[in-house]
Write a protein that holds these residues in place. Structure first.
Motif, PDB file in Angstrom:
ATOM      1  N   ALA A  35       0.839  -1.191   0.000  1.00 33.80           N
ATOM      2  CA  ALA A  35       0.000   0.000   0.000  1.00 33.80           C
ATOM      3  C   ALA A  35       0.873   1.238   0.000  1.00 33.80           C
ATOM      4  N   ASP A  36       0.384   2.271  -0.667  1.00 30.52           N
ATOM      5  CA  ASP A  36       1.131   3.524  -0.742  1.00 30.52           C
ATOM      6  C   ASP A  36       0.175   4.702  -0.687  1.00 30.52           C
ATOM      7  N   ARG A  37       0.562   5.704   0.056  1.00 28.88           N
ATOM      8  CA  ARG A  37      -0.298   6.874   0.233  1.00 28.88           C
ATOM      9  C   ARG A  37      -0.289   7.813  -0.966  1.00 28.88           C
ATOM     10  N   SER A  38       0.793   7.850  -1.712  1.00 29.79           N
ATOM     11  CA  SER A  38       0.927   8.866  -2.749  1.00 29.79           C
ATOM     12  C   SER A  38       1.094   8.340  -4.168  1.00 29.79           C
ATOM     13  N   ARG A  39       1.581   7.139  -4.330  1.00 29.51           N
ATOM     14  CA  ARG A  39       1.827   6.622  -5.669  1.00 29.51           C
ATOM     15  C   ARG A  39       0.544   6.135  -6.319  1.00 29.51           C
ATOM     16  N   SER A  40       0.512   6.209  -7.625  1.00 30.42           N
ATOM     17  CA  SER A  40      -0.613   5.685  -8.376  1.00 30.42           C
ATOM     18  C   SER A  40      -0.492   4.172  -8.485  1.00 30.42           C
ATOM     19  N   ALA A  41      -1.576   3.541  -8.875  1.00 29.23           N
ATOM     20  CA  ALA A  41      -1.534   2.101  -9.081  1.00 29.23           C
ATOM     21  C   ALA A  41      -0.524   1.739 -10.161  1.00 29.23           C
ATOM     22  N   GLU A  42      -0.421   2.575 -11.176  1.00 32.67           N
ATOM     23  CA  GLU A  42       0.521   2.313 -12.258  1.00 32.67           C
ATOM     24  C   GLU A  42       1.956   2.315 -11.750  1.00 32.67           C
ATOM     25  N   THR A  43       2.316   3.318 -10.966  1.00 31.49           N
ATOM     26  CA  THR A  43       3.691   3.409 -10.487  1.00 31.49           C
ATOM     27  C   THR A  43       3.983   2.427  -9.364  1.00 31.49           C
ATOM     28  N   LEU A  44       2.969   1.951  -8.681  1.00 33.29           N
ATOM     29  CA  LEU A  44       3.178   0.956  -7.636  1.00 33.29           C
ATOM     30  C   LEU A  44       3.806  -0.307  -8.201  1.00 33.29           C
ATOM     31  N   GLN A  45       3.624  -0.538  -9.484  1.00 31.38           N
ATOM     32  CA  GLN A  45       4.216  -1.709 -10.125  1.00 31.38           C
ATOM     33  C   GLN A  45       5.730  -1.776  -9.927  1.00 31.38           C
ATOM     34  N   ALA A  46       6.358  -0.629  -9.763  1.00 29.72           N
ATOM     35  CA  ALA A  46       7.806  -0.580  -9.591  1.00 29.72           C
ATOM     36  C   ALA A  46       8.249  -0.990  -8.195  1.00 29.72           C
ATOM     37  N   GLY A  47       7.319  -1.122  -7.280  1.00 32.11           N
ATOM     38  CA  GLY A  47       7.637  -1.526  -5.925  1.00 32.11           C
ATOM     39  C   GLY A  47       7.887  -0.357  -4.999  1.00 32.11           C
ATOM     40  N   ASP A  48       8.542  -0.647  -3.897  1.00 31.69           N
ATOM     41  CA  ASP A  48       8.891   0.347  -2.878  1.00 31.69           C
ATOM     42  C   ASP A  48       7.664   1.076  -2.340  1.00 31.69           C
ATOM     43  N   PRO A  49       6.661   0.348  -1.877  1.00 33.49           N
ATOM     44  CA  PRO A  49       5.496   1.001  -1.291  1.00 33.49           C
ATOM     45  C   PRO A  49       5.792   1.510   0.106  1.00 33.49           C
ATOM     46  N   ASN A  50       4.904   2.341   0.611  1.00 30.04           N
ATOM     47  CA  ASN A  50       5.050   2.817   1.980  1.00 30.04           C
ATOM     48  C   ASN A  50       4.941   1.677   2.989  1.00 30.04           C
ATOM     49  N   TYR A  51       4.082   0.696   2.677  1.00 27.86           N
ATOM     50  CA  TYR A  51       3.813  -0.374   3.628  1.00 27.86           C
ATOM     51  C   TYR A  51       3.779  -1.727   2.940  1.00 27.86           C
ATOM     52  N   TRP A  52       4.302  -2.716   3.639  1.00 30.09           N
ATOM     53  CA  TRP A  52       4.232  -4.114   3.229  1.00 30.09           C
ATOM     54  C   TRP A  52       3.482  -4.922   4.271  1.00 30.09           C
ATOM     55  N   GLY A  53       2.718  -5.886   3.809  1.00 27.94           N
ATOM     56  CA  GLY A  53       2.151  -6.856   4.718  1.00 27.94           C
ATOM     57  C   GLY A  53       3.183  -7.901   5.087  1.00 27.94           C
ATOM     58  N   GLN A  54       2.831  -8.766   6.013  1.00 31.02           N
ATOM     59  CA  GLN A  54       3.763  -9.786   6.467  1.00 31.02           C
ATOM     60  C   GLN A  54       3.878 -10.965   5.508  1.00 31.02           C
ATOM     61  N   GLY A  55       2.942 -11.108   4.609  1.00 36.69           N
ATOM     62  CA  GLY A  55       2.979 -12.163   3.620  1.00 36.69           C
ATOM     63  C   GLY A  55       2.118 -13.358   3.979  1.00 36.69           C
ATOM     64  N   THR A  56       1.583 -13.996   2.953  1.00 36.27           N
ATOM     65  CA  THR A  56       0.815 -15.218   3.132  1.00 36.27           C
ATOM     66  C   THR A  56       1.260 -16.229   2.084  1.00 36.27           C
ATOM     67  N   GLN A  57       1.478 -17.452   2.510  1.00 36.87           N
ATOM     68  CA  GLN A  57       2.013 -18.482   1.626  1.00 36.87           C
ATOM     69  C   GLN A  57       0.928 -19.061   0.735  1.00 36.87           C
ATOM     70  N   VAL A  58       1.220 -19.127  -0.548  1.00 32.97           N
ATOM     71  CA  VAL A  58       0.367 -19.801  -1.519  1.00 32.97           C
ATOM     72  C   VAL A  58       1.183 -20.921  -2.141  1.00 32.97           C
ATOM     73  N   THR A  59       0.684 -22.128  -2.032  1.00 33.98           N
ATOM     74  CA  THR A  59       1.369 -23.281  -2.593  1.00 33.98           C
ATOM     75  C   THR A  59       0.425 -24.005  -3.537  1.00 33.98           C
ATOM     76  N   VAL A  60       0.860 -24.179  -4.766  1.00 36.16           N
ATOM     77  CA  VAL A  60       0.057 -24.846  -5.786  1.00 36.16           C
ATOM     78  C   VAL A  60       0.751 -26.147  -6.156  1.00 36.16           C
ATOM     79  N   SER A  61       0.086 -27.246  -5.914  1.00 34.74           N
ATOM     80  CA  SER A  61       0.658 -28.550  -6.189  1.00 34.74           C
ATOM     81  C   SER A  61       0.341 -28.988  -7.609  1.00 34.74           C
ATOM     82  N   SER A  62       1.199 -29.833  -8.151  1.00 30.63           N
ATOM     83  CA  SER A  62       1.026 -30.334  -9.507  1.00 30.63           C
ATOM     84  C   SER A  62      -0.066 -31.388  -9.563  1.00 30.63           C
TER      85      SER A  62
END
Length: 125
Positions: free
Chosen positions: A98-125
């Protein structure tokens, strides 16, 4: 300070679906853009999807176009990622951003104001 919390990760078979959710610990109504990134073991964190404040602008990595859908409650700091037709290569830790000032387009480059802790997604074959 804003804390982003993700949920919805898990183990799924190829071709299945998962829905990830992310919300701020406080309803600040202040995040201009929100999105999702993912990181597989041994690889760099990569952009997945982003959405603007109104939900009218969305952006997707080429690898997930047509399979993933990002959505957001209008002018709220809550975002979802519907993941369909999952593939083993989608396996990664998914991070909300999440970012307070960047647009959705520029968020693609990364470096947001905030990161979540992450959630694991595992896809089995």
């Amino acid at each position: 300070q804003v804390q982003l919390v993700e949920s919805g990760g898990g183990l799924v078979q190829a071709g299945g679906s998962l829905r990830l959710s992310c919300s701020a610990s406080r309803r600040t109504f202040s995040m201009r853009a929100m999105g999702w990134f993912r990181q597989a073991p041994g690889k760099e964190r990569e952009f997945v999807a982003a959405i603007g404040w109104s939900g009218g602008s969305t952006y997707y990595a080429d690898s997930v176009k047509g399979r993933f859908t990002i959505s957001r409650v209008y002018r709220q700091d809550t975002v979802h990622l519907q993941m369909n037709s999952l593939k083993p290569e989608d396996t990664a830790v998914y991070y909300c951003a999440a970012d307070r000032s960047r647009s959705a387009e520029t968020l693609q480059a990364g470096d947001p104001n905030y990161w979540g802790q992450g959630t694991q997604v595992t896809v089995s074959s």
